[in-house]
Design a protein around this motif. Structure first.
Motif, PDB file in Angstrom:
ATOM      1  N   LEU A 128       1.066  -1.206  -0.040  1.00 40.40           N
ATOM      2  CA  LEU A 128       0.070  -0.013   0.025  1.00 40.40           C
ATOM      3  C   LEU A 128       0.785   1.249  -0.095  1.00 40.40           C
ATOM      4  N   ARG A 132       0.752   3.798  -3.059  1.00 41.96           N
ATOM      5  CA  ARG A 132       0.126   4.940  -2.797  1.00 41.96           C
ATOM      6  C   ARG A 132       1.160   6.284  -2.700  1.00 41.96           C
ATOM      7  N   THR A 157      -7.259   8.608  -3.323  1.00 40.71           N
ATOM      8  CA  THR A 157      -6.257   7.748  -3.812  1.00 40.71           C
ATOM      9  C   THR A 157      -6.937   6.384  -4.148  1.00 40.71           C
ATOM     10  N   ILE A 159      -5.468   3.400  -4.316  1.00 37.75           N
ATOM     11  CA  ILE A 159      -4.674   2.254  -3.838  1.00 37.75           C
ATOM     12  C   ILE A 159      -5.365   2.019  -2.385  1.00 37.75           C
ATOM     13  N   THR A 160      -6.491   1.275  -2.334  1.00 39.05           N
ATOM     14  CA  THR A 160      -7.238   0.951  -1.127  1.00 39.05           C
ATOM     15  C   THR A 160      -6.858  -0.275  -0.303  1.00 39.05           C
ATOM     16  N   ASP A 173      -0.810   4.874  -8.340  1.00 39.38           N
ATOM     17  CA  ASP A 173      -1.923   5.444  -8.004  1.00 39.38           C
ATOM     18  C   ASP A 173      -2.645   6.480  -8.931  1.00 39.38           C
TER      19      ASP A 173
END
Length: 643
Positions: A128, A132, A157, A159-160, A173
């Motif tokens: 992450l 991110r 974002t 990128i979760t 991202d």
């Protein structure tokens, strides 16, 4: 410093002058003769001499561009030259020379052990924060203010979550579909309600803040390309993703195997670019939202640590990234060109959070720390400190004696909003008195930016080496109105408290120059809070939270002594020599505990070998009892009687 997506090399050592089996020409085992000279003290002297002829970093930081790759031409390369004591750059990415075997071997062992013990959850977390945007990742350090910041800045974002295994392609991202209009990556949109804060973050992370020039200058391979002896060993094989396989005990997190740089010559490890970015963003947020200063520093250190957990960076890379970011953030914040922006960002953040929370400048700090560890991972200050301290040096060992730090020019700006009631010179004293000791080779480079410990500095002075006068203004609000110093303060100097605001001392202090309360409130929150000298109250209030030991003489010519009566009979104030009370002095008493004492009780207030004088006025916070003072030659008690 990743290369363009899709570019791969099956044999990165091809055509380069390497030793047998692709080894670096000088291994750790063969480096003893190199280590014989120069001595550590000699190297420090040479570094000092070189730094003395160079411009200060904050005046020269704009030289950090791709065209400048030497310490003579690039200010970042220069301040990182502690690494030159450890590693000598070669003519190519895999022809460098090991200079400090103990440093690099300890580094590789640490990295190998961390990746060996890495859990799947840690690997996912590392993914992450690798993918991110670093400025967005830092927002969580704002704790209870983080969600409000995201709303106000329109920061988003894509990128979760992390994949179960290795993604099929590279992942980057982006603004996710369905995000509110005007949303932006990183710190957010410049035209949002928090646009000035976002702009400040982006400015601190501006065109002169890249780690790439230093990466090319030092050409230190990433740990997954090296073995314990800091040798690059290409096995001649490629993995399932087309990457060369190296003889290394450091393994990259599965989720990041396709995200690695494909060109070793363009993918140096030192310094860590992600670490640089985390700390740059964190210090910019901390300037605008100093109510979360310490937590943001802790967050940056934690996120930087995921670079080691990921297998993507050495500990020395991460240390180097922190060092350069500290200097770069100070340079950007000290640059006159950014003066209006930084002031606007601080004012905007304060106004926005006050409006959204209903807090004031005086209560915003409490709001920002109201959540527990279940929702704020940085709610426990002691836990933050325990995690932060080893991340400042990792596997480095100290060599040589300590020496006082000359604080780098401009570094005091980093505390400008956190300690606004101090002068620039006093903030420099705070940085110096809380700094790491000398002797860590990577931290002892030009200007010694690496020795600054910003987490510790947020807690005030570590020592009073000269007399300190501090003035807090209750009307100014925020930290200017009230602050706490949490260190065990040493030194031969003393403290004078002036102004109308409140300063709290919580440590087991050992300073020897005495204490003067000349205005506002000084809170003694520990038994040793006022050090080992005399104490004078000439105006304002000395508040004793618990029991206070004054080792010298206690003198009160005016002002107020504020104590809470102890139901166990002990005196809240114990004086080692004598106590002298004068005209205009007030004693303010509070009945403590859930079960306050009844009428008729006699409770001690002050014990001293000799007591001279009396309080002009004795007050008790009770509407049913009053306190009648009982003076003796060696102390003061009060008898509680009904009104």
């Amino acid at each position: 410093m990743p290369s363009p997506a899709g570019h791969r090399t099956s044999s990165p050592a091809r055509g380069l002058p390497v030793g047998r089996r692709g080894f670096l020409k000088t291994s750790l085992g063969a480096s003893a003769s190199v280590l014989a000279a120069p001595t550590f003290a000699g190297w420090l002297a040479a570094a000092d001499a070189k730094a003395a002829t160079a411009l200060a970093f904050v005046d020269d930081y704009r030289t950090n561009v791709a065209a400048n790759l030497t310490a003579d031409t690039n200010a970042v390369v220069r301040i990182l030259d502690g690494f030159a004591r450890t590693w000598r750059t070669g003519s190519a990415w895999n022809t460098g020379t090991v200079l400090s075997a103990d440093v690099l071997r300890a580094d590789m062992r640490h990295c190998a052990e961390v990746t060996r013990r890495r859990t799947d959850a840690e690997a996912r977390k590392a993914f992450l924060y690798d993918r991110r945007h670093q400025s967005y990742a830092m927002i969580a350090g704002l704790g209870p203010l983080a969600g409000l910041y995201q709303d106000g800045s329109l920061a988003v974002t894509s990128i979760t979550e992390a994949p179960d295994g290795t993604p099929a392609t590279t992942v980057n991202d982006a603004v996710p579909a369905g995000a509110p209009a005007g949303s932006a990556l990183g710190a957010g949109a410049h035209d949002s309600a928090l646009g000035k804060v976002a702009e400040l973050v982006d400015t601190v992370r501006g065109p002169y803040a890249s780690g790439n020039p230093a990466k090319y200058a030092y050409q230190y391979p990433r740990p997954w390309r090296m073995n314990e002896d800091s040798e690059v060993v290409d096995t001649g094989r490629t993995d399932a993703y087309g990457f060369p396989v190296y003889d290394s005990e450091v393994t990259v997190a599965p989720q990041l195997l396709r995200q690695r740089g494909t060109s070793p010559a363009d993918d140096g490890g030192f310094p860590s670019g992600h670490t640089n970015a985390f700390h740059l963003a964190g210090l910019a947020y901390a300037y605008a939202v100093p109510e979360r200063f310490q937590e943001l520093v802790a967050r940056a250190l934690e996120l930087s640590d995921t670079r080691i957990v990921a297998g993507m960076h050495h500990t020395v890379d991460v240390i180097g990234g922190r060092v350069m970011a500290t200097a770069l953030a100070a340079a950007a914040l000290a640059d006159p060109a950014n003066a209006d922006l930084k002031a606007a960002a601080r004012a905007q953040a304060l106004a926005y959070f006050e409006a959204r929370t209903g807090a004031t400048a005086d209560t915003l700090y409490a709001y920002a720390h109201a959540a527990g560890p279940d929702t704020d991972p940085y709610a426990d200050r002691a836990a933050n400190e325990r995690a932060a301290r080893p991340r400042l040096t990792y596997a480095l060992r100290r060599h040589g004696a300590d020496r006082p730090l000359t604080v780098p020019k401009g570094a005091e700006v980093l505390l400008e909003t956190r300690q606004p009631y101090l002068t620039a010179g006093q903030r420099r004293d705070v940085l110096r008195s809380t700094a790491l000791p000398a002797g860590y080779v990577l931290l002892d480079g030009a200007e010694q930016w690496g020795r600054l410990d910003l987490f510790a500095a947020a807690d005030g002075y570590g020592a009073f080496d000269t007399d300190v006068t501090v003035t807090l203004d209750a009307a100014a609000g925020g930290f200017s109105a009230a602050d706490s110093w949490r260190h065990d303060i040493d030194g031969h100097g003393g403290l004078t408290k002036r102004g109308t605001g409140t300063l709290t001392l919580t440590g087991a202090n050992r300073y020897r120059g005495g204490t003067v309360v000349a205005g506002g409130t000084l809170v003694a929150a520990s038994g040793e809070a006022l050090g080992r000298g005399d104490v004078q109250v000439t105006a304002g209030t000395l508040r004793v939270a618990g029991t206070l030991l004054v080792r010298g003489t206690y003198t009160q010519g005016a002002g107020t002594l504020d104590v809470t009566l102890r139901t166990d009979g002990g005196a809240p104030l114990r004086v080692g020599r004598r106590a002298v009370l004068g005209r205009g002095s007030t004693l303010s008493l509070t009945l403590g505990g859930q079960h306050p004492p009844a009428a008729g009780r006699i409770l001690a207030v002050l014990d001293a070998p000799r007591l001279r004088g009396r309080f002009d006025r004795v007050e008790l916070n009770s509407d049913r009892l009053r306190a009648v003072p009982v003076y003796t030659a060696d102390g003061l008690s009060v008898r509680l009687v009904k009104r």
